[in-house]
Design an enzyme around this catalytic site. Structure first.
Site, PDB file in Angstrom:
ATOM      1  N   ARG A  34     -41.714 -54.941 -16.706  1.00 55.77           N
ATOM      2  CA  ARG A  34     -41.787 -56.017 -17.704  1.00 55.77           C
ATOM      3  C   ARG A  34     -40.681 -55.903 -18.749  1.00 55.77           C
ATOM      4  NH1 ARG A  34     -48.329 -56.190 -18.393  1.00 55.77           N
ATOM      5  NH2 ARG A  34     -48.668 -57.774 -16.819  1.00 55.77           N
ATOM      6  N   LYS A 205     -63.438 -61.836  -4.885  1.00 56.29           N
ATOM      7  CA  LYS A 205     -64.515 -62.775  -5.201  1.00 56.29           C
ATOM      8  C   LYS A 205     -64.133 -64.234  -5.034  1.00 56.29           C
ATOM      9  CE  LYS A 205     -66.977 -60.283  -8.814  1.00 56.29           C
ATOM     10  NZ  LYS A 205     -67.057 -60.317 -10.279  1.00 56.29           N
ATOM     11  N   GLY A 361     -51.975 -60.317  -9.762  1.00 58.71           N
ATOM     12  CA  GLY A 361     -51.856 -58.865  -9.826  1.00 58.71           C
ATOM     13  C   GLY A 361     -51.846 -58.105  -8.517  1.00 58.71           C
ATOM     14  N   GLY A 384     -52.662 -63.633 -14.619  1.00 54.74           N
ATOM     15  CA  GLY A 384     -53.605 -64.643 -15.100  1.00 54.74           C
ATOM     16  C   GLY A 384     -52.922 -65.977 -15.372  1.00 54.74           C
TER      17      GLY A 384
HETATM   18  P1  AMP Z   1     -58.787 -59.838  -6.782  1.00 60.42           P
HETATM   19  O1  AMP Z   1     -58.498 -59.111  -8.059  1.00 60.42           O
HETATM   20  O2  AMP Z   1     -59.965 -60.734  -6.814  1.00 60.42           O
HETATM   21  O3  AMP Z   1     -57.549 -60.507  -6.206  1.00 60.42           O
HETATM   22  O4  AMP Z   1     -59.225 -58.719  -5.758  1.00 60.42           O
HETATM   23  C1  AMP Z   1     -58.403 -57.674  -5.365  1.00 60.42           C
HETATM   24  C2  AMP Z   1     -59.251 -56.554  -4.882  1.00 60.42           C
HETATM   25  O5  AMP Z   1     -60.070 -57.017  -3.803  1.00 60.42           O
HETATM   26  C3  AMP Z   1     -58.458 -55.382  -4.356  1.00 60.42           C
HETATM   27  O6  AMP Z   1     -58.677 -54.279  -5.189  1.00 60.42           O
HETATM   28  C4  AMP Z   1     -59.022 -55.150  -2.956  1.00 60.42           C
HETATM   29  O7  AMP Z   1     -59.264 -53.793  -2.679  1.00 60.42           O
HETATM   30  C5  AMP Z   1     -60.337 -55.895  -2.982  1.00 60.42           C
HETATM   31  N1  AMP Z   1     -60.733 -56.342  -1.646  1.00 60.42           N
HETATM   32  C6  AMP Z   1     -60.017 -57.029  -0.760  1.00 60.42           C
HETATM   33  N2  AMP Z   1     -60.709 -57.200   0.378  1.00 60.42           N
HETATM   34  C7  AMP Z   1     -61.898 -56.589   0.233  1.00 60.42           C
HETATM   35  C8  AMP Z   1     -63.026 -56.409   1.063  1.00 60.42           C
HETATM   36  N3  AMP Z   1     -63.059 -56.900   2.296  1.00 60.42           N
HETATM   37  N4  AMP Z   1     -64.074 -55.744   0.567  1.00 60.42           N
HETATM   38  C9  AMP Z   1     -64.045 -55.236  -0.696  1.00 60.42           C
HETATM   39  N5  AMP Z   1     -62.994 -55.369  -1.529  1.00 60.42           N
HETATM   40  C10 AMP Z   1     -61.928 -56.037  -1.081  1.00 60.42           C
END
Ligand code: AMP
Length: 403
Positions: A34, A205, A361, A384
């Protein structure tokens, strides 16, 4: 040429909002990306014969100390990046121990051509995050011209990122080079995308990504859904997903999104299969399974071989690609293959002329981990902010300069 590039900074004091919220461990900066990203903007002002006043936040001191009053306030000082900044710029950096008080005013007033003044962490006062108008005005008095180069905080209506802009004439407020590059890349995907336009959405999620998927249904030709969020879609369609991630309260929403995509003629690509594991660990037993039939006691932690092949094909045929979120738990070696394979497909498509933007991220972390950051068209510095941009929201930091 842009407004910033055309502006003559000679004899001017440029008040630049940067994002120096770099990771620091045991007093050491562990990733200075950054800081490096802001250098071209700072150097342009200095080369023109101007001087620079830098303002940034670091961490969330007031919030963290409220949670734990034993925390040392001084750990949040921006003083700890001063010497590294000085090395990067190969010149002395002056420091003001409060962002807009008497010391900052005095040092800013005495600033000579070619000099750089770094202000203390803006979030040492609650007025930054509350968007306090008086605080913003006090900051504005330090400089002749306002430059916003902090894309990472462009989605916040804070004093230094948005409110301050009104105290400068329109010709004296502008984006810096980093911010311009971010906005140009995002616009290229959002408003000038060449077809086929594939959005790859992954991560943990569904709830975090609903708005971006809904907005992309109006823009993309294809949406690939991977990562933990995919299992909610399989469960919603009557699948057995074992112990995979699932948001029970989002099952209907998943069905609604599929229906909307169908109505709009957008192809949604869900992973056919998964690498499954008997526990959430790198030394778990692993196997593979169809995503409608994951056995009890097992969970999907990465997309499987068939999904990798199908997704790669879609990506390689695309002309515009947006990637937000990993395909699996790429932090663990056993479950990194899906994310790596998709990264390779994005790189191949880029080589064939596609425009690819990686934003958010964890997908940025993944692209960096696999060493592909220079092989895609653009890697965004704003997690974000980029997400909100693709959700279709107007970012306060952008609006304040434009309006
Ligand atoms: P996000 O911040 O919502 O983009 O989520 C990223 C995180 O989702 C990462 O730390 C991944 O390890 C986790 N992730 C991706 N696929 C899976 C999965 N199938 N089960 C659990 N965690 C996951």
């Amino acid at each position: 040429m842009s407004k910033f590039q055309n502006y003559d900074f000679s004899g001017k004091k440029a008040l630049i909002r940067v994002d120096f919220n770099v990771p620091i461990k045991d007093g050491q900066i562990t990733d200075d990306t950054r800081m490096r990203a802001a250098l071209p903007t700072i150097k342009k002002v200095l080369t023109d014969g101007g001087s620079v006043i830098l303002m940034s936040h670091w961490g969330r001191p007031l919030k963290e100390i409220k949670k734990d009053p034993s925390k040392d306030f001084s750990n949040f000082t921006l003083k700890q990046i001063e010497s590294h900044l000085s090395e990067l710029l190969e010149t002395e950096v002056l420091f003001a121990t409060e962002p807009a008080g008497y010391e900052a005013q005095l040092k800013a007033a005495e600033l000579q051509t070619g000099q750089i003044l770094l202000l203390e962490n803006l979030r040492f006062t609650q007025h930054e995050e509350s968007g306090d108008k008086d605080f913003a005005e006090a900051l504005s008095k330090l400089g002749d011209v306002y430059v916003n180069d902090a894309f990472g905080t462009a989605h916040r209506a804070h004093a230094s990122t948005a409110v301050i802009a009104q105290f400068f004439k329109p010709e004296d407020r502008m984006f810096g080079l980093l911010m311009e590059a971010e906005i140009n890349a995002a616009n290229k995907v959002m408003n000038e995308a060449q077809s086929p336009f594939t959005a790859i959405i992954g991560g943990a999620k569904v709830s975090d990504k609903i708005m971006i998927i809904e907005n992309l249904l109006n823009k993309a030709t294809d949406i690939i859904i991977g990562g933990g969020m995919a299992y909610t879609f399989f469960k919603a369609q009557g699948g057995n997903i074992g112990g995979s991630l699932c948001e029970e309260d989002k099952l209907q929403l998943a069905l609604d999104l599929l229906k909307k995509a169908d109505e709009k003629g957008v192809n949604i690509h869900l992973p056919v299969d998964s690498i499954i594991a008997d526990k959430f660990s790198n030394d778990a037993e692993t196997s593979s399974a169809n995503n409608m039939e994951i056995p009890e006691g097992w969970m999907g932690l990465d997309i499987g071989a068939e999904a990798c092949e199908a997704f790669s094909k879609v990506v390689k045929e695309s002309k515009t690609i947006l990637w937000n979120g990993p395909m699996g738990v790429f932090e663990m070696e056993k479950f990194q293959n899906g994310t790596k394979t998709i990264a390779e497909a994005v790189v191949a498509a880029t080589k064939s002329g596609a425009f690819s933007l990686v934003g958010g991220g964890d997908s940025v972390a993944a692209v960096n981990k696999f060493g592909y950051a220079n092989d895609v068209s653009y890697v965004s510095t704003g997690g974000g902010a980029m997400l909100e941009f693709f959700e279709g929201k107007e970012l306060p930091g952008i609006a304040a300069i434009n309006n």
